[in-house]
Design a protein around this motif. Sequence first.
Motif, PDB file in Angstrom:
ATOM      1  N   SER A  68       0.802  -1.218   0.000  1.00 15.46           N
ATOM      2  CA  SER A  68       0.000   0.000   0.000  1.00 15.46           C
ATOM      3  C   SER A  68       0.838   1.274   0.000  1.00 15.46           C
ATOM      4  O   SER A  68       0.358   2.342  -0.340  1.00 15.46           O
ATOM      5  CB  SER A  68      -0.943   0.002   1.211  1.00 15.46           C
ATOM      6  N   LYS A  69       2.129   1.155   0.366  1.00 18.04           N
ATOM      7  CA  LYS A  69       3.020   2.318   0.361  1.00 18.04           C
ATOM      8  C   LYS A  69       3.769   2.451  -0.963  1.00 18.04           C
ATOM      9  O   LYS A  69       4.721   3.202  -1.085  1.00 18.04           O
ATOM     10  CB  LYS A  69       4.019   2.220   1.513  1.00 18.04           C
ATOM     11  N   ASN A  70       3.344   1.672  -1.968  1.00 19.54           N
ATOM     12  CA  ASN A  70       3.951   1.680  -3.296  1.00 19.54           C
ATOM     13  C   ASN A  70       5.430   1.297  -3.248  1.00 19.54           C
ATOM     14  O   ASN A  70       6.255   1.852  -3.968  1.00 19.54           O
ATOM     15  CB  ASN A  70       3.762   3.037  -3.983  1.00 19.54           C
ATOM     16  N   ARG A  71       5.746   0.359  -2.383  1.00 21.92           N
ATOM     17  CA  ARG A  71       7.104  -0.159  -2.259  1.00 21.92           C
ATOM     18  C   ARG A  71       7.103  -1.642  -2.603  1.00 21.92           C
ATOM     19  O   ARG A  71       6.102  -2.342  -2.441  1.00 21.92           O
ATOM     20  CB  ARG A  71       7.640   0.036  -0.839  1.00 21.92           C
ATOM     21  N   ILE A  72       8.238  -2.134  -3.046  1.00 24.93           N
ATOM     22  CA  ILE A  72       8.360  -3.534  -3.438  1.00 24.93           C
ATOM     23  C   ILE A  72       8.653  -4.388  -2.203  1.00 24.93           C
ATOM     24  O   ILE A  72       9.551  -4.083  -1.425  1.00 24.93           O
ATOM     25  CB  ILE A  72       9.511  -3.709  -4.457  1.00 24.93           C
ATOM     26  N   ASN A  73       7.891  -5.456  -2.051  1.00 18.45           N
ATOM     27  CA  ASN A  73       8.195  -6.431  -1.008  1.00 18.45           C
ATOM     28  C   ASN A  73       9.308  -7.329  -1.535  1.00 18.45           C
ATOM     29  O   ASN A  73       9.226  -7.840  -2.654  1.00 18.45           O
ATOM     30  CB  ASN A  73       6.962  -7.270  -0.673  1.00 18.45           C
ATOM     31  N   VAL A  74      10.367  -7.474  -0.750  1.00 20.76           N
ATOM     32  CA  VAL A  74      11.504  -8.279  -1.195  1.00 20.76           C
ATOM     33  C   VAL A  74      11.733  -9.453  -0.257  1.00 20.76           C
ATOM     34  O   VAL A  74      11.381  -9.415   0.918  1.00 20.76           O
ATOM     35  CB  VAL A  74      12.800  -7.434  -1.286  1.00 20.76           C
ATOM     36  N   LYS A  75      12.342 -10.490  -0.818  1.00 22.96           N
ATOM     37  CA  LYS A  75      12.720 -11.656  -0.024  1.00 22.96           C
ATOM     38  C   LYS A  75      14.050 -11.368   0.660  1.00 22.96           C
ATOM     39  O   LYS A  75      14.689 -10.347   0.399  1.00 22.96           O
ATOM     40  CB  LYS A  75      12.846 -12.877  -0.947  1.00 22.96           C
ATOM     41  N   ILE A  76      14.496 -12.284   1.473  1.00 23.54           N
ATOM     42  CA  ILE A  76      15.715 -12.073   2.245  1.00 23.54           C
ATOM     43  C   ILE A  76      16.949 -11.888   1.345  1.00 23.54           C
ATOM     44  O   ILE A  76      17.922 -11.264   1.730  1.00 23.54           O
ATOM     45  CB  ILE A  76      15.926 -13.201   3.263  1.00 23.54           C
ATOM     46  N   ASN A  77      16.907 -12.403   0.114  1.00 23.33           N
ATOM     47  CA  ASN A  77      18.031 -12.245  -0.815  1.00 23.33           C
ATOM     48  C   ASN A  77      17.848 -11.056  -1.756  1.00 23.33           C
ATOM     49  O   ASN A  77      18.564 -10.929  -2.739  1.00 23.33           O
ATOM     50  CB  ASN A  77      18.240 -13.528  -1.622  1.00 23.33           C
ATOM     51  N   GLN A  78      16.883 -10.172  -1.454  1.00 20.48           N
ATOM     52  CA  GLN A  78      16.544  -8.970  -2.215  1.00 20.48           C
ATOM     53  C   GLN A  78      15.810  -9.276  -3.511  1.00 20.48           C
ATOM     54  O   GLN A  78      15.552  -8.381  -4.310  1.00 20.48           O
ATOM     55  CB  GLN A  78      17.766  -8.087  -2.496  1.00 20.48           C
TER      56      GLN A  78
END
Length: 181
Positions: free
Chosen positions: A129-139
């Motif tokens: 919702s903040k227009n940011r990418i959700n990333v995994k632990i390895n980016q």
Amino acid sequence: MENFDAIIIGGGPAGMFAGIYGYQKKLNLLLIEKEGFLGGTPLTFANKFVYDFPCFNEITAKDLVNKLVDQLMFNTKTKVLTNTTIVSYIYKNNVFEIMLSSGIAITVNNIIIATGNMIEIFNDIEVNSKNRINVKINQETNLSHIYAIGNVCYYQDKPSSMSTAIGEATVAIRSIVNQKK
């Protein structure tokens, strides 16, 4: 068509550090920046002191950017293109075929997004919702071979900082190196 191990989108501190560290890890990299200069958001506040960058108790944003630009341009073979964006891309046979705004066509195995904000061209990347990418632990993002670093990333209950972005660049580059093995 020139082939790269990765393209880094964004020439701010996180993107430049990815280019520096990736070169040290023997990756063939291309860094593109939409503006005519490297430096990103810190140059908006050029005389403001930065306190969260490794190796410096305090340094002005302008001086920090200048040091990163010098190291990237004079101590690496990372190719840098300013005034450049991605016009189109396709992903087939585990390779991205990318057309740049300069008319250059390239192929890359990985993409590192270091834009500080979202890129509309990657429509399939999951954002919150903040227009940011959700990333995994390895980016890595939800899309294979696409990584995100810097302010474009989202971490619940964890503030972003320049030192966090540098760490993210290191993790993304190491993930790409490990993938090549």
